[in-house]
Every structure is written in C-alpha cells, then in structure tokens.
Design an enzyme around this catalytic site. Structure first.
Site, PDB file in Angstrom:
ATOM      1  N   CYS A   1      -3.151  -3.434   6.832  1.00 35.57           N
ATOM      2  CA  CYS A   1      -2.468  -4.496   6.479  1.00 35.57           C
ATOM      3  C   CYS A   1      -3.761  -5.840   5.862  1.00 35.57           C
ATOM      4  O   CYS A   1      -3.201  -6.013   4.780  1.00 35.57           O
ATOM      5  CB  CYS A   1      -2.126  -5.089   8.439  1.00 35.57           C
ATOM      6  SG  CYS A   1      -0.881  -5.828   8.426  1.00 35.57           S
TER       7      CYS A   1
ATOM      8  N   GLU B   1      -2.472   4.113  11.840  1.00 34.63           N
ATOM      9  CA  GLU B   1      -2.420   5.145  12.775  1.00 34.63           C
ATOM     10  C   GLU B   1      -2.588   4.769  13.910  1.00 34.63           C
ATOM     11  O   GLU B   1      -2.418   5.550  15.042  1.00 34.63           O
ATOM     12  CB  GLU B   1      -4.235   4.072  13.621  1.00 34.63           C
ATOM     13  CG  GLU B   1      -3.279   2.441  13.666  1.00 34.63           C
ATOM     14  CD  GLU B   1      -3.641   1.111  12.452  1.00 34.63           C
ATOM     15  OE1 GLU B   1      -3.685   1.873  11.496  1.00 34.63           O
ATOM     16  OE2 GLU B   1      -4.109  -0.087  12.495  1.00 34.63           O
TER      17      GLU B   1
ATOM     18  N   HIS C   1       0.496  -0.191   9.938  1.00 34.04           N
ATOM     19  CA  HIS C   1      -0.214   0.784  10.346  1.00 34.04           C
ATOM     20  C   HIS C   1      -0.750   1.701  10.723  1.00 34.04           C
ATOM     21  O   HIS C   1       0.372   2.303  12.023  1.00 34.04           O
ATOM     22  CB  HIS C   1      -0.437  -0.019  11.735  1.00 34.04           C
ATOM     23  CG  HIS C   1      -0.630  -1.642  11.307  1.00 34.04           C
ATOM     24  ND1 HIS C   1      -2.243  -1.712  11.798  1.00 34.04           N
ATOM     25  CD2 HIS C   1       0.185  -2.567  11.265  1.00 34.04           C
ATOM     26  CE1 HIS C   1      -2.107  -3.005  11.917  1.00 34.04           C
ATOM     27  NE2 HIS C   1      -1.126  -3.541  11.594  1.00 34.04           N
TER      28      HIS C   1
HETATM   29  N1  GLN Z   1      -2.145 -10.974   9.366  1.00 31.33           N
HETATM   30  C1  GLN Z   1      -2.105 -11.028   8.749  1.00 31.33           C
HETATM   31  C2  GLN Z   1      -1.196 -10.322   8.406  1.00 31.33           C
HETATM   32  O1  GLN Z   1       0.392 -11.083   9.547  1.00 31.33           O
HETATM   33  C3  GLN Z   1      -2.548  -9.164   9.164  1.00 31.33           C
HETATM   34  C4  GLN Z   1      -1.927  -8.423  10.492  1.00 31.33           C
HETATM   35  C5  GLN Z   1      -2.536  -7.329  10.204  1.00 31.33           C
HETATM   36  O2  GLN Z   1      -3.437  -6.656  10.016  1.00 31.33           O
HETATM   37  N2  GLN Z   1      -1.980  -6.892  11.456  1.00 31.33           N
HETATM   38  O3  GLN Z   1       0.181 -10.149   7.417  1.00 31.33           O
END
Ligand code: GLN
Length: 567
Positions: free
Chosen positions: A375, A509, A507
């Site tokens: 992310c 995970e 994500h």
């Molecule tokens: N802050 C970034 C976004 O909102 C990444 C978010 C995250 O890593 N969950 O896109």
C-alpha cells in the site's frame, strides 16, 4: 472436530468501528472482505479458523447505540422510554443471534458453534451492557447451548503464582450473572498444580476445568497445549457436541488440518536456517500495528522452512536529518537495513518517516535486495523510481498525502473516496486486480498461477498512482503488472531485472493463512532466503521445509498452481 465454527468479537468502545483509530494506540486496523474496518482480533479468528467474517462479526457499543438511536428516531419504540435494559441489551442479543447464523466458510452452511469474545475487563463501565446481554442470552439458551470460558491472568510475584486476581475477577463476573464453566489462566510460565487446584476450589469449577495457558515458543503451538489439557473433551461434554451431525468429509478434513498444523508448528522450531527481514515502519511503539504483516511473514517462512527474524527499523531514523539529531540511531538503522536479506515497507498514513522509506526502497532497488511494498510501501517505491530513474522533480514526485498544495502529484487522492469524512470512506475491501498483457515474466504472477486472469485482495487506501505519469514510469522499466477492472487504478508494480521488487496497492496480509501463505509474502520470503525458484516450481522442502503429510507436498502443488489447496 469437523464442526463449522464462526466468531464474534465484541469491543465495548463507542467508536462505530476501528477505522478511525490510531494503530499506535490500538494495533492494526483489520480489513474484511466486505470493507469492514475491524479490531485485529477478527484477523486472529479468520486465520485460525480459516473463515471469512463480515463487519457484523465485530460488535461495538457505537454500532449498537447507532442502531438503537436510528430506531428511536424512526419511532419504532412507540413512545416508550428507551433504556439500556431491555432496549440496548435486547439489540445486542438479537445482533449476536443473527450474526451467529451467517455462513462463514466454503460449505456455505449455517455454523454449528459461535465463539463470542467479549473484550475489555469485567467491571469496565462500557462493557456492562454486554455482560448483561450475555447473561440474558445464557438465560434464554438451553444449558448445553452456552459455555462460558473466563480468561484470566496469573501474575508471578517473586516466584509465587498469584491466584487472587483471578478469584476476584470470577467473583465479579458471577455477581454480574455470568457463571464460568472453564477458566483459562494466562501465565508466562507453566502453572503449578497447586495454583490451578486452588483456582478450581475457590472459583467453584470442577477439577480439570482450569486450563493453564502458558507462553509458548510460538502461538501456533497453543492449540496443542490446549489439546493436551483436554479442551476438546471438556467442550464436547459441556456443549454436548456429539448431538451435532458432522459430515464424514468435514471430519476427515479437520483431522487432516490438525495433522498438518502440528507438523508445521513443530517443524519450524527445528528449522536451522533463518531469514532476516527488516520492516521499515512508523508505528513501532505498538508491536500489534503490523500484526497481520508479521503473521503473513511467519506463514511464508514456515512454508519455506526458515526461521523468521524481523528487525524493526524506524523510518525516520533513516533520514539524513537524524544524522545530527541522533547519530547512533541513524547508524544502527542503516546497519540493520544494509544487512537485511529482505526489506519490507508496510502500509501507513501521513508524511512522517516517508523520506526514510524512500531511502530504504532506493537501497533495495539499487542493491538488488528483495523488496515488498504494501500500500503506502508501493506508493513509496513509485515515488523513489520516479525521482531517481525518470528524473521527475519535486514537488511533483511525491504524494498528495505528503504535500497537498497542488493536484499535480505522482500519487493523487481518489476523489470519489474522499468526501471530507474520514470514517469508512477509503477504498475498502475485496476487489479484483487483472493481470496486464505481456506480464507472463512476472515472478509474482507465477506464484498466483499463470492461468488466473485476475486475483482478489483486500484494500484500504485513499490515494493512488496518477495515471498521467504511468507511461513515463512504464517506459523507464517500472511495470504495472496488475490494474483494476477498468485499467485505471494501478494495483501491482514489479521490476523485471531484480530478484524481487514488488509493490502492491492492496493488503495481501489480510487473507494470508497458516497453511496457505499469501503469495506476495511467500515470494518475498523465498527470494530473501534465495529459494524463490524452488518455491515457485513446487520443489520446496529444502532444509526441512514443510512437505505435508508423509513428505508428500500436497499443499505445495495446489498453492503454486494457484488452486485453493488442502486448507
Ligand atoms: N496512506 C496511503 C493511502 O491512503 C496508504 C494507505 C495504506 O498504506 N493503508 O493511500
């Protein structure tokens, strides 16, 4: 046991969900298929039980009050005074009964058993309505339909195991109307028989109904510890589980999983080789901030037969400014980074530490050290590449999240997901990613299985790569191998001439499982351990790597072919 099990986690706080909570305070925010932002315990239940939960499986006081107040405004209470008892408690009981029936596994059938975990401690003001509701639930159930396990902690003072706090807690819980059938005592050390006997006597539970749950070398061994103390038999007799019809197929599957699990949990203790990963993060004060990431690394390492060693590096410490502020911290962060076998930049929010993460991504890219960006970690890798290889200058070569003074940024905000309200407004939950043409060379794609045209992973983000710069980045060698269904949203990056340089906007995970590790994590660990080819080809098992029952790598074959395997 061949049973279909679901679970409900109750968090007595007033937040509607965990979405707006700072990970430094509460640990990670866990994301479900349906986009629900939940307490991290939902992740523990999904992973341990291999089930898929929904947002309703996490009940908070905020959710209950929201529902009661909506009803009151609609006039549903017909002029009555709305009270905690019976209206709030009734709503809790109804919610539990509804959710307990929702199918959560691939049988698509109603579960046989629902595990309800009530968070907090007995006596908490916020938890009172839930305790009362569970008392009512118990009263409304047949005796054999409700079993209560009280989890307590046994402190050791100067070598003496203290049972008094448990006795007091049981007294409190009994006077609130809940009567424990079983007491599970957490302790760092094995509990002495004298302590468990005393607890059984003073807390009025039969002998053998006090479980000693000591710290184990890994949590994967806890089920075996409970099995040794006859937890299955105790549950079978209390809940009369023998009356529940169980299919031969589920019984056989359960027995197989149990065998696999035991092998895996024991084998990993004897693994000789380590794999050392550096996690470059910003919420390091609270170890649970990266819980699912760590679990996924564990799943992948067990698969590869390697002992996992994770070093946490504070992203800010890598930044040049730290050289003068705290030279020792700066030096030790860089020492850890340059000696790591793999570098992981996980998700995160805000500007703090991001220049340090960019430096880490550059180090991994230039020195051909395996890199996994999750992310924010993917956005960081794109910014690094744009600055260094494409020569895109600042202020463009950054994220709108770090510098929102102008729209022309490499990483931009997804407008439809940002209506000015922070709760529940990100791009959330399970969404498909499509492999792009001419990406058959991708190391990650090979692990997911070449024949699949798309994959599904869970998301939680507000920003994305600006389409305006895609061509320039692509031409310079940063391939966007996976995009959303419209081809507008960049989901996966990979560098071709690198042992493993992968960034994912999602994500992975959140859907990694003990016996079915997440592919981006598996590839990352395998590449860091230098065995990516063997793992991809399904010839894993080097140095005691897990081979499945009787040495047959049954799950391995399924996994690399992208099929859902034994679990
Ligand atoms: N802050 C970034 C976004 O909102 C990444 C978010 C995250 O890593 N969950 O896109």
């Amino acid at each position: 046991m061949g049973l279909k099990v679901t679970s409900i986690k109750i968090d007595p706080y007033i937040n509607v969900d965990a979405g707006t909570m700072n990970p430094k305070e509460h640990g990670e925010v866990y994301v479900l298929d349906d986009g629900g932002e939940a307490d991290l315990d939902l992740g523990n239940y999904e992973r341990y039980l291999n089930i898929t939960l929904s947002r309703s499986n996490n009940i908070t006081l905020g959710k209950i009050y929201q529902r009661v107040i909506e009803k009151e405004r609609r006039g549903d209470y017909l002029g009555k005074t709305v009270q905690v008892v019976p209206h709030v408690t009734g709503e809790i009981e109804k919610w539990i009964k509804d959710v307990a029936k929702a199918p959560v596994d691939d049988t698509g059938e109603e579960p046989d058993v629902c595990i309800i975990e009530l968070g907090g401690t007995i006596g908490d003001i916020e938890g009172m309505a839930f305790v009362e509701a569970l008392t009512e639930l118990r009263r409304n159930c047949a005796r054999e339909d409700f079993m209560q396990i009280h989890v307590s902690y046994i402190p050791v003072v100067h070598g003496e195991q203290k049972s008094k706090p448990t006795q007091m807690a049981i007294k409190a819980v009994r006077s609130a109307g809940l009567i424990p059938d079983l007491i599970a005592c957490r302790c760092e050390w094995p509990l002495e028989k004298g302590t468990t006997d005393k607890i059984a006597r003073f807390c009025q539970v039969p002998d053998g109904h006090v479980l000693a749950v000591r710290d184990m070398p890994s949590t994967y061994q806890v089920p075996m510890l409970l099995d040794e103390q006859n937890l299955n038999e105790l549950m079978t007799s209390t809940l009369q589980l023998d009356r529940i019809p169980r299919s031969a197929e589920l019984l056989e599957k359960g027995a197989r999983i149990w065998q696999h699990w035991k092998r895996l949990a024991i084998d990993i203790e004897y693994a000789r080789e380590e794999v050392e990963i550096v996690l470059v993060g910003k919420y390091l004060e609270q170890p649970d901030s990266y819980l699912s990431v760590i679990r996924s690394l564990e799943h992948a390492s067990m698969w590869c037969g390697r002992k996992l060693k994770v070093k946490y590096v504070d992203a800010e410490a890598l930044e040049p400014a730290m050289k003068t502020k705290d030279g020792a911290a700066h030096f030790s962060a860089w020492r850890d980074l340059v000696t790591a076998q793999g570098i992981l930049v996980p998700g995160g929010f805000g500007t703090r530490g991001t220049e340090g993460m960019i430096a880490a991504a550059r180090h991994a890219r230039e020195n051909k050290i395996p890199y996994l960006g999750i992310c924010l970690g993917m956005q960081i890798a794109v910014v690094e590449f744009a600055r260094d290889i494409c020569q895109i200058p600042l202020p463009q070569a950054t994220s709108y999240e770090f510098d929102g003074t102008d729209d022309d940024r490499l990483i931009i905000v997804m407008l439809e997901h940002h209506p000015g309200q922070l709760g529940g407004t990100m791009r959330l939950g399970l969404r498909p990613t499509y492999w792009q043409p001419d990406t058959e060379w991708s190391k990650l794609r090979a692990l997911y299985g070449l024949k699949n045209e798309s994959i599904n992973e869970r998301h939680r983000h507000r920003y994305e790569v600006n389409p305006k710069y895609i061509e320039q980045l692509h031409d310079a060698g940063l391939t966007f191998i996976g995009k959303d269904e419209k081809g507008e949203r960049m989901e996966i990056i990979e560098l071709k001439d690198h042992p493993w340089f992968v960034g994912v906007q999602f994500h992975p995970e959140y859907i990694s499982r003990v016996l079915q590790p997440s592919k981006p994590y598996l590839g990352f660990i395998a590449a860091s351990a230098g065995i990516l080819d063997q793992v991809t080809n399904g010839e894993k098992g080097l140095n005691g790597g897990y081979k499945g029952l009787n040495g047959v790598s049954s799950i391995a074959t399924g996994l690399v072919n992208g099929e859902s395997a034994a679990f």
